[in-house]
Design a protein around this motif. Structure first.
Motif, PDB file in Angstrom:
ATOM      1  N   GLN A 144      -5.543  -0.378   8.004  1.00 24.75           N
ATOM      2  CA  GLN A 144      -6.245   0.400   6.974  1.00 24.75           C
ATOM      3  C   GLN A 144      -5.441   1.657   6.638  1.00 24.75           C
ATOM      4  O   GLN A 144      -5.234   1.988   5.488  1.00 24.75           O
ATOM      5  N   LYS A 148      -3.479   2.234   3.099  1.00 25.43           N
ATOM      6  CA  LYS A 148      -4.075   3.296   2.279  1.00 25.43           C
ATOM      7  C   LYS A 148      -3.761   4.652   2.904  1.00 25.43           C
ATOM      8  O   LYS A 148      -4.650   5.329   3.422  1.00 25.43           O
ATOM      9  N   ASP A 151      -5.986   7.613   1.928  1.00 30.27           N
ATOM     10  CA  ASP A 151      -7.430   7.430   2.048  1.00 30.27           C
ATOM     11  C   ASP A 151      -7.945   8.269   3.220  1.00 30.27           C
ATOM     12  O   ASP A 151      -7.573   8.055   4.373  1.00 30.27           O
ATOM     13  N   ARG A 152      -8.788   9.240   2.903  1.00 27.65           N
ATOM     14  CA  ARG A 152      -9.313  10.152   3.928  1.00 27.65           C
ATOM     15  C   ARG A 152     -10.134   9.409   4.982  1.00 27.65           C
ATOM     16  O   ARG A 152     -10.060   9.716   6.179  1.00 27.65           O
TER      17      ARG A 152
END
Length: 181
Positions: A144, A148, A151-152
């Motif tokens: 993940q 990404k 992506d926070r």
């Protein structure tokens, strides 16, 4: 320092002979994670052996970028599948100086394949974590974060996993490379 990204050993995870932690996977072809410090771009070698060390099951060389961070090495489908109930030793060695290949740094750990638990897709990470199936949890969260990077939520999941696993030194580390060959 080159370091295997595995939780610190717990007393119940120790092999009586080797006195080392053995972490779990349900995958026949898992991904192994290491932290690479800032090193010159060059080559690394990954090896996987059976528990007794008398049989090398897989060996691959790959290029490293030289960027510090987490590197995942996926065991390819062409390699022998890990067998349930068996323990395996893995190691990665990286040349510290491309001009002197005899100078290298290495990291290693153990993995045991276990049966996959019945898991609902929405609860996959938490169920695997509860069952101590480290390699699968770190693989899901690392992918993940790798796919990404901005992506926070992926970054927070990585930070939380590293903190919970006693690996807080890696919670800010980027996933810089996933090797598939």
């Amino acid at each position: 320092m080159l370091t295997a990204v595995v939780p610190p050993p717990q007393a119940q995870e120790r092999l009586s002979k080797q006195k080392v932690a053995v972490d779990k996977t349900a995958a026949a072809h898992p991904t192994f994670f290491v932290y690479l410090p800032s090193l010159p771009a060059g080559k690394a070698e990954f090896t996987l052996q059976n528990e007794t060390g008398d049989k090398e099951l897989h060996n691959t060389e790959f290029k490293v970028t030289g960027n510090p961070g987490i590197v995942g090495i996926s065991l390819p489908a062409s390699a022998p599948a890990l067998q349930v109930g068996q323990k395996y030793f893995w190691q990665i060695a990286v040349a510290c100086d491309p001009n002197q290949l005899s100078k290298f740094s290495s990291a290693s750990s153990w993995v045991e394949r276990v049966n996959a638990p019945a898991v609902a897709k929405s609860d996959r990470i938490s169920t695997l974590a509860e069952q101590g199936i480290w390699y699968d949890v770190v693989n899901l969260v690392a992918l993940q974060r790798y796919q990404k990077p901005d992506d926070r939520a992926a970054a927070e999941d990585w930070e939380a996993l590293m903190q919970d696993a006693g690996l807080s030194q890696f919670k800010q580390s980027e996933i810089v490379q996933i090797v598939k060959n």
